[in-house]
Design a protein around this motif. Sequence first.
Motif: not given
Length: 377
Positions: A209-219, A175-186, A28-33
């Motif tokens: 909560q940072q992905w949309d549905r398409a990104t979540a499925l792909r990730m 447990k580690i956090k993901v959801g960075l703007p750069d999914s490759k870094e995740d 949420k920080v890295f996506t500016g929220r």
Amino acid sequence: MNYTPDAIRHVKFSTARLPLATPISDAKVFTGRQKPMTEVAFLFAEITTEQGHEGLGFSYSKRGGGPAQFAHVKEIGETIIGEDPNDIAKLYTKLLWAGASVGRSGVATQALAAIDNALYDLKSKRAGLPLAKFLGAHRDSVRTYNTSGGFLNASIEEVKDRATQSIEEGIGGIKIKVGLPDSKEDLRRVAAVREHIGPDVPLMVDANQQWDRATALRMGRRLEEFDLVWIEEPLDAYDAEGHAQLAAALDTPIATGEMLASVAEHERLIEARACDIIQPDAPRVGGITQFMRLATLADQAGLDLAPHFAMEIHLHLAATYPREPWVEHFDWLDPLFNERLETQGGRMLLPNRPGLGFSLSDQARAWTTETVEFGKA
């Protein structure tokens, strides 16, 4: 021996701010929220009865909300003076109606949670039992995993070092956090941690909560190779339909629920089959009374349980769940209490102290910013 009626004589509410040693950041920080989190606000309720029994409960808020919880109990807290502390369900309903104009979720019920938790602490202390034993435990220890070392503000080397430390301290999963703007870094971070801890240590990820549905499925599909215990909050917390689609499409279990603030909101998740692992938070849903209602619904639906944060409360509640649960290990709250929980062999041990098993430290008193009292001290 006959029951002797008792009555609540005095209640003290206090709010305190616990500073974090290092500001932490999730997606949420890295996506500016949001901005990095620097402190956690707590609401404490201390209840004393005519017979001298005492109970301690708490609720909390990360970032905004702490002053609002305190303001709410200042208005309605006097309602319980003179009442029998054993009538917890009755008192919860009375408090709920005292503040009914602001609803049955969010700040209103989070403020009630501190009172509700204190009443359960008091009642189980009176019985001379740890809360889990008072409610009826299925186990004396619970699987535990660490989150506090896996935030995105930490370098991957720091995350790996903390994972090693956690395992050495008897914590079972990482447990580690993901959801960075750069999914490759995740993916790079997840791969590095999996390689570091090996294939047999349980590993979870949390996208906050940072992905949309398409990104979540792909990730989700990309993450399958890491044999994760779960993917947490891949979508907006209220997107039950989207979570249900992911749960049906992926082999990796989906976990969510921590941000929901009522049993009714969790019911929607359950009815939609939106997760495999439900993650309620007792202080957020209104306290132990509401958590136990929710746990019954979750068990009937065949869901696994992994309560969010507040291990001091959730260890007891998880120990009563029929299915083998997980409890999240955070050491952030250690300065607030005189006692500590123990971990061993990947599990968190149920304390043998009566009630929740905690008392406020001098440091918690020093961090207190406001108090209000009702009844006779």
